[in-house]
Enzyme design. Structure first.
Site, short mmCIF file in Angstrom:
data_model
loop_
_atom_site.label_atom_id
_atom_site.label_comp_id
_atom_site.label_asym_id
_atom_site.label_seq_id
_atom_site.Cartn_x
_atom_site.Cartn_y
_atom_site.Cartn_z
N GLY A 1 0.79 -1.22 0.00
CA GLY A 1 0.00 0.00 0.00
C GLY A 1 0.83 1.27 0.00
CD GLU A 4 1.60 5.17 -8.07
OE1 GLU A 4 0.41 4.82 -8.08
OE2 GLU A 4 1.97 6.32 -8.31
CE LYS A 20 7.32 -0.93 -3.49
NZ LYS A 20 7.67 -2.09 -2.62
CG ASP A 114 4.06 -8.54 3.75
OD1 ASP A 114 3.11 -9.18 4.26
OD2 ASP A 114 3.89 -7.60 2.95
#
Length: 223
Positions: A1, A4, A20, A114
């Site tokens: 989040g 992008e 990114k 993650d």
């Protein structure tokens, strides 16, 4: 989040890359900027065929950018959504590569924090790439936080109990997320579909490992 990603072309080096960018609405936050840039700092020295390579970072247009290896494929999350659960051979090939990447990171004292199917890319040549080290930490920098601390970061459905409760985490925390990832690849479902952190903590307190033989009796014992 936080970021992008777009496909880009590096004219200086003559190659396609993934670019990114820190989302504009996050660029003004010192904490978000620090976490975003730490991805390069943590993962830049990781050179493994199953880990996305980091090429550098720069600041432009009042934001920050990370230049990364471009992966020509789809995430394992999308693969399962499109094709359903993996057969045993495909699972072995994919999961073996993920495990190799995680072991390599741990040997260099980095915990990913993650691991999940959406953070693993399957290239069209069959190579699997572990991505998104934005939450990764050197083992010597891991610190427990308060249970009410809002900075418990990660994806709750793939978090180990100690991570959900803000306790001290280690390499073993990644293994739990690997198990949740394996479940997704083998069954097509999510081991812990709940999103609420408080409810997930309660589920973990009374949870037992599922019996795969009931869902997929054809699975080999080692799987």
């Amino acid at each position: 989040g936080m970021g992008e990603v777009v496909r880009a072309y590096d004219r200086g080096l003559g190659r396609t890359v993934a670019l990114k960018r820190l989302r504009p609405e996050r660029a003004g936050s010192p904490d978000a900027t620090r976490r975003f840039l730490e991805e390069v700092k943590t993962a830049a020295h990781l050179e493994h065929p199953n880990i996305v390579r980091m090429f550098g970072r720069f600041k432009a247009f009042k934001s920050y950018f990370i230049v990364m290896e471009f992966c020509d494929g789809i995430t394992l999350e999308r693969l399962v959504r499109l094709n359903g659960r993996l057969n045993q051979d495909d699972f072995r090939k994919a999961f073996g590569q993920i495990a190799s990447a995680v072991l390599y990171a741990h040997q260099r004292e980095v915990v990913h924090r993650d691991i999940k199917p959406v953070n693993v890319m399957l290239n069209f040549d069959g190579t699997v790439k572990l991505m998104d080290f934005g939450l990764a930490k050197p083992i010597n920098e891991l610190e427990p936080v308060s249970e009410v601390d809002t900075h418990i970061v990660g994806t709750p459905r793939y978090m180990a109990p100690e991570q959900l409760k803000g306790r001290e985490i280690s390499e073993v925390t990644d293994y739990f997320a690997l198990g949740c990832t394996a479940y997704k690849l083998l069954t097509g479902g999510t081991l812990f579909p709940e999103h609420d952190v408080t409810r997930l903590r309660a589920i973990h307190d009374r949870w037992t490992v599922p019996v795969f033989s009931k869902q997929r009796p054809e699975l080999a014992p080692d799987i």
